[in-house]
Design a protein around this motif. Structure first.
Motif, PDB file in Angstrom:
ATOM      1  N   LEU A  60       6.870  24.830 -54.094  1.00 14.50           N
ATOM      2  CA  LEU A  60       7.461  24.406 -52.843  1.00 14.50           C
ATOM      3  C   LEU A  60       6.797  23.136 -52.329  1.00 14.50           C
ATOM      4  CD1 LEU A  60       9.348  25.168 -50.438  1.00 14.50           C
ATOM      5  CD2 LEU A  60       7.386  26.324 -49.455  1.00 14.50           C
ATOM      6  N   LYS A  61       7.613  22.185 -51.932  1.00 10.76           N
ATOM      7  CA  LYS A  61       7.106  20.949 -51.347  1.00 10.76           C
ATOM      8  C   LYS A  61       7.035  21.109 -49.835  1.00 10.76           C
ATOM      9  CE  LYS A  61       8.228  16.083 -50.568  1.00 10.76           C
ATOM     10  NZ  LYS A  61       9.179  14.997 -50.846  1.00 10.76           N
ATOM     11  N   LYS A  62       5.872  20.855 -49.276  1.00 16.32           N
ATOM     12  CA  LYS A  62       5.713  20.999 -47.836  1.00 16.32           C
ATOM     13  C   LYS A  62       6.201  19.746 -47.126  1.00 16.32           C
ATOM     14  CE  LYS A  62       1.780  24.144 -48.077  1.00 16.32           C
ATOM     15  NZ  LYS A  62       0.373  24.378 -47.673  1.00 16.32           N
ATOM     16  N   GLY A  63       6.905  19.968 -46.038  1.00 17.23           N
ATOM     17  CA  GLY A  63       7.335  18.855 -45.210  1.00 17.23           C
ATOM     18  C   GLY A  63       8.633  18.245 -45.671  1.00 17.23           C
ATOM     19  N   LEU A  64       9.676  18.357 -44.840  1.00 15.55           N
ATOM     20  CA  LEU A  64      10.962  17.754 -45.136  1.00 15.55           C
ATOM     21  C   LEU A  64      11.364  16.880 -43.963  1.00 15.55           C
ATOM     22  CD1 LEU A  64      12.970  20.864 -46.430  1.00 15.55           C
ATOM     23  CD2 LEU A  64      11.872  19.139 -47.824  1.00 15.55           C
ATOM     24  N   THR A  65      12.046  15.781 -44.254  1.00 18.61           N
ATOM     25  CA  THR A  65      12.613  15.004 -43.165  1.00 18.61           C
ATOM     26  C   THR A  65      13.786  15.794 -42.579  1.00 18.61           C
ATOM     27  OG1 THR A  65      14.220  13.840 -44.566  1.00 18.61           O
ATOM     28  CG2 THR A  65      11.993  12.894 -44.391  1.00 18.61           C
ATOM     29  N   LYS A  66      14.252  15.403 -41.405  1.00 16.82           N
ATOM     30  CA  LYS A  66      15.361  16.114 -40.781  1.00 16.82           C
ATOM     31  C   LYS A  66      16.624  16.028 -41.622  1.00 16.82           C
ATOM     32  CE  LYS A  66      13.883  15.846 -35.939  1.00 16.82           C
ATOM     33  NZ  LYS A  66      14.240  15.387 -34.575  1.00 16.82           N
ATOM     34  N   GLU A  67      16.843  14.883 -42.264  1.00 12.19           N
ATOM     35  CA  GLU A  67      18.020  14.734 -43.108  1.00 12.19           C
ATOM     36  C   GLU A  67      17.921  15.619 -44.340  1.00 12.19           C
ATOM     37  OE1 GLU A  67      18.147  10.593 -43.827  1.00 12.19           O
ATOM     38  OE2 GLU A  67      19.022  10.083 -41.878  1.00 12.19           O
ATOM     39  N   GLU A  68      16.745  15.670 -44.979  1.00 11.63           N
ATOM     40  CA  GLU A  68      16.545  16.547 -46.131  1.00 11.63           C
ATOM     41  C   GLU A  68      16.688  18.010 -45.729  1.00 11.63           C
ATOM     42  OE1 GLU A  68      13.342  13.757 -48.608  1.00 11.63           O
ATOM     43  OE2 GLU A  68      12.657  15.387 -47.296  1.00 11.63           O
ATOM     44  N   PHE A  69      16.146  18.352 -44.561  1.00  9.59           N
ATOM     45  CA  PHE A  69      16.241  19.714 -44.049  1.00  9.59           C
ATOM     46  C   PHE A  69      17.700  20.123 -43.853  1.00  9.59           C
ATOM     47  CE2 PHE A  69      16.136  22.457 -40.110  1.00  9.59           C
ATOM     48  CZ  PHE A  69      15.708  23.604 -40.758  1.00  9.59           C
ATOM     49  N   GLY A  70      18.501  19.238 -43.263  1.00 12.14           N
ATOM     50  CA  GLY A  70      19.913  19.525 -43.067  1.00 12.14           C
ATOM     51  C   GLY A  70      20.661  19.623 -44.384  1.00 12.14           C
ATOM     52  N   TYR A  71      20.351  18.722 -45.328  1.00 12.49           N
ATOM     53  CA  TYR A  71      21.054  18.712 -46.608  1.00 12.49           C
ATOM     54  C   TYR A  71      20.788  19.990 -47.398  1.00 12.49           C
ATOM     55  CZ  TYR A  71      22.914  16.994 -51.028  1.00 12.49           C
ATOM     56  OH  TYR A  71      23.648  16.857 -52.176  1.00 12.49           O
ATOM     57  N   VAL A  72      19.514  20.375 -47.508  1.00 14.44           N
ATOM     58  CA  VAL A  72      19.168  21.577 -48.268  1.00 14.44           C
ATOM     59  C   VAL A  72      19.761  22.818 -47.603  1.00 14.44           C
ATOM     60  CG1 VAL A  72      17.258  23.020 -49.063  1.00 14.44           C
ATOM     61  CG2 VAL A  72      17.080  20.538 -49.216  1.00 14.44           C
ATOM     62  N   SER A  73      19.746  22.870 -46.276  1.00 13.40           N
ATOM     63  CA  SER A  73      20.338  24.006 -45.560  1.00 13.40           C
ATOM     64  C   SER A  73      21.818  24.133 -45.881  1.00 13.40           C
ATOM     65  CB  SER A  73      20.139  23.845 -44.052  1.00 13.40           C
ATOM     66  OG  SER A  73      18.767  23.793 -43.709  1.00 13.40           O
ATOM     67  N   ALA A  74      22.542  23.005 -45.899  1.00 10.25           N
ATOM     68  CA  ALA A  74      23.977  23.037 -46.185  1.00 10.25           C
ATOM     69  C   ALA A  74      24.250  23.447 -47.621  1.00 10.25           C
ATOM     70  CB  ALA A  74      24.590  21.669 -45.897  1.00 10.25           C
ATOM     71  N   ILE A  75      23.434  22.998 -48.565  1.00 10.94           N
ATOM     72  CA  ILE A  75      23.632  23.375 -49.966  1.00 10.94           C
ATOM     73  C   ILE A  75      23.456  24.878 -50.135  1.00 10.94           C
ATOM     74  CG2 ILE A  75      22.687  23.163 -52.295  1.00 10.94           C
ATOM     75  CD1 ILE A  75      24.367  20.781 -51.423  1.00 10.94           C
ATOM     76  N   ILE A  76      22.444  25.452 -49.477  1.00 10.34           N
ATOM     77  CA  ILE A  76      22.243  26.905 -49.554  1.00 10.34           C
ATOM     78  C   ILE A  76      23.389  27.633 -48.869  1.00 10.34           C
ATOM     79  CG2 ILE A  76      20.732  28.803 -48.833  1.00 10.34           C
ATOM     80  CD1 ILE A  76      18.372  26.897 -49.157  1.00 10.34           C
ATOM     81  N   ASP A  77      23.853  27.130 -47.722  1.00 10.25           N
ATOM     82  CA  ASP A  77      24.999  27.738 -47.045  1.00 10.25           C
ATOM     83  C   ASP A  77      26.248  27.700 -47.903  1.00 10.25           C
ATOM     84  OD1 ASP A  77      23.986  28.759 -44.692  1.00 10.25           O
ATOM     85  OD2 ASP A  77      24.391  26.962 -43.501  1.00 10.25           O
ATOM     86  N   GLY A  78      26.434  26.604 -48.642  1.00 13.82           N
ATOM     87  CA  GLY A  78      27.657  26.440 -49.407  1.00 13.82           C
ATOM     88  C   GLY A  78      27.619  27.021 -50.800  1.00 13.82           C
ATOM     89  N   GLU A  79      26.526  26.785 -51.534  1.00 11.25           N
ATOM     90  CA  GLU A  79      26.465  27.158 -52.951  1.00 11.25           C
ATOM     91  C   GLU A  79      25.410  28.212 -53.258  1.00 11.25           C
ATOM     92  OE1 GLU A  79      28.844  26.214 -54.566  1.00 11.25           O
ATOM     93  OE2 GLU A  79      29.030  24.065 -54.963  1.00 11.25           O
ATOM     94  N   GLY A  80      24.672  28.651 -52.255  1.00 14.60           N
ATOM     95  CA  GLY A  80      23.550  29.537 -52.492  1.00 14.60           C
ATOM     96  C   GLY A  80      23.906  31.013 -52.449  1.00 14.60           C
ATOM     97  N   TYR A  81      23.028  31.810 -53.043  1.00 17.67           N
ATOM     98  CA  TYR A  81      23.113  33.270 -52.974  1.00 17.67           C
ATOM     99  C   TYR A  81      21.774  33.788 -52.492  1.00 17.67           C
ATOM    100  CZ  TYR A  81      22.990  38.150 -54.405  1.00 17.67           C
ATOM    101  OH  TYR A  81      22.848  39.509 -54.409  1.00 17.67           O
ATOM    102  N   ILE A  82      21.803  34.559 -51.428  1.00 14.88           N
ATOM    103  CA  ILE A  82      20.606  35.202 -50.897  1.00 14.88           C
ATOM    104  C   ILE A  82      20.881  36.686 -50.840  1.00 14.88           C
ATOM    105  CG2 ILE A  82      18.992  35.359 -48.961  1.00 14.88           C
ATOM    106  CD1 ILE A  82      19.815  32.544 -48.152  1.00 14.88           C
ATOM    107  N   GLY A  83      20.137  37.461 -51.610  1.00 18.40           N
ATOM    108  CA  GLY A  83      20.389  38.896 -51.658  1.00 18.40           C
ATOM    109  C   GLY A  83      19.232  39.639 -52.285  1.00 18.40           C
ATOM    110  N   THR A  84      19.552  40.765 -52.885  1.00 13.61           N
ATOM    111  CA  THR A  84      18.542  41.592 -53.539  1.00 13.61           C
ATOM    112  C   THR A  84      19.072  42.066 -54.886  1.00 13.61           C
ATOM    113  OG1 THR A  84      19.371  43.508 -52.311  1.00 13.61           O
ATOM    114  CG2 THR A  84      17.413  42.403 -51.430  1.00 13.61           C
ATOM    115  N   ILE A  85      18.155  42.461 -55.748  1.00 15.67           N
ATOM    116  CA  ILE A  85      18.489  43.026 -57.048  1.00 15.67           C
ATOM    117  C   ILE A  85      17.934  44.440 -57.099  1.00 15.67           C
ATOM    118  CG2 ILE A  85      18.169  42.825 -59.550  1.00 15.67           C
ATOM    119  CD1 ILE A  85      17.843  39.832 -59.176  1.00 15.67           C
ATOM    120  N   ARG A  86      18.761  45.355 -57.497  1.00 18.33           N
ATOM    121  CA  ARG A  86      18.315  46.745 -57.643  1.00 18.33           C
ATOM    122  C   ARG A  86      17.335  46.831 -58.806  1.00 18.33           C
ATOM    123  NH1 ARG A  86      20.743  51.734 -56.202  1.00 18.33           N
ATOM    124  NH2 ARG A  86      19.144  53.338 -56.578  1.00 18.33           N
ATOM    125  N   ARG A  87      16.184  47.373 -58.546  1.00 14.89           N
ATOM    126  CA  ARG A  87      15.164  47.529 -59.580  1.00 14.89           C
ATOM    127  C   ARG A  87      14.601  48.941 -59.492  1.00 14.89           C
ATOM    128  NH1 ARG A  87      11.276  42.607 -60.547  1.00 14.89           N
ATOM    129  NH2 ARG A  87      13.324  41.806 -61.216  1.00 14.89           N
TER     130      ARG A  87
END
Length: 329
Positions: free
Chosen positions: A190-217
């Protein structure tokens, strides 16, 4: 009005265009009194990054074709999360359309922007990755054409030029980014520190193309986070900001080459703690996944593996995330 104030200070029209981030032709029309400007759509740094990310992830840029005329450019963003598109509509305007889904799938909504695209696109142009080539063609469509309005009263030369740009844009939208091979998987912390534009861009990519969940183990569940896209450059830039490992997915002759950025374990917690304030579509999933770290984000792995109450709690989180992430009604 800002344009007249800058002109009174001796700035050229090109300098005013660069300063206000709007096309030079718009500045010229204001200064000579051809049109009365609407209130300018000025986006903040986070909003610029978020909009660019949503266009790359869930949007498209095209030139409208109507009865053989190539009239105007437009931008559209599609998503199933209505509240996100409504908040974007308040900032940049546009028309919101409901797309009824087939069978049992959830409804999808599309935000189309046409009138203010000349004000908005220059503000996010330098941050686009997937749609960069299409964006450059849109600017060619605007800047080189001198004849007619909305495709009317143009000669054959201008019509041919517009047709060529239209066909190039359609080809890029159909073909997608050029395929690239990934010889070995790459891993970044993980890279520490993002500019506001980078922060917004990465947030949108996760909102649009990302998956956040769990895996049954076994009798429990563990956190899972990934981003899938056919553009390797996009994933590599996101990887440089939040870490993870990029894998290549096998592709057939009928499908594009796709790549997956996968985060695991503690890297998921760090990335979500960093990005969660900027999330909109995936905020509920992020909150549930972070709850696996027991609120204070500290986890004793040996304890939850043997603690039945902890296993039940994790399975409850797993079931909630399955319902939220399900595409069907």
């Amino acid at each position: 009005m800002p344009a007249f104030k800058l002109r009174s200070k001796g700035l050229t029209m090109q300098q005013i265009s660069d300063c206000l981030e709007i096309p030079k032709s718009t500045v010229a029309s204001w200064l000579v009194g051809i049109s009365i400007p609407k209130p300018a759509t000025r986006l903040g740094r986070f909003e610029k990054g978020y909009l660019a990310g949503m266009v790359d992830a869930e949007g498209w840029l095209r030139v409208n074709k109507n009865r053989g005329r190539y009239t105007h450019a437009f931008m559209a963003i599609a998503n199933g999360h209505l509240q996100t598109l409504l908040s974007m509509q308040k900032q940049i305007g546009g028309r919101l359309i409901k797309r009824h889904a087939k069978d049992n799938w959830k409804d999808c909504y599309t935000l189309e922007i046409t009138g203010r695209l000349r004000e908005i696109l220059p503000q996010i142009r330098r941050m686009l990755i997937v749609k960069e080539a299409v964006c450059n063609l849109i600017f060619r469509f605007w800047e080189e054409g001198q004849q007619g309005r909305k495709g009317k009263h143009i000669d054959e030369t201008e019509l041919k030029r517009r047709r060529e740009i239209f066909e190039k844009i359609e080809d890029l939208n159909d073909r997608g980014p050029t395929r690239k091979t990934l010889p070995t998987k790459t891993d970044f912390l993980l890279k520490k520190g993002l500019t506001k534009e980078e922060f917004g861009y990465v947030s949108a990519i996760i909102d649009g193309e990302g998956y956040i969940g769990t895996i049954r183990r076994g009798a429990s569940a563990v956190a899972s986070m990934s981003i899938t896209n056919c553009c390797f450059d996009l994933l590599s830039r996101v990887q440089a900001k939040i870490g993870g490992t990029i894998y290549t997915k096998s592709a057939s002759d009928r499908t594009r080459q796709t790549f997956v950025l996968v985060l695991r374990g503690e890297n998921i917690r760090k990335a979500l703690c960093l990005i969660r304030p900027g999330l909109s579509v995936k905020k509920r999933q992020a909150n549930l996944v972070l709850s696996l770290w027991n609120g204070d984000y500290g986890i004793n792995k040996s304890r939850w593996r043997t603690n039945d109450a902890e296993k039940i709690r994790r399975l409850n989180v797993h079931e909630q995330l399955k319902v939220i992430n399900c595409r069907e009604v």
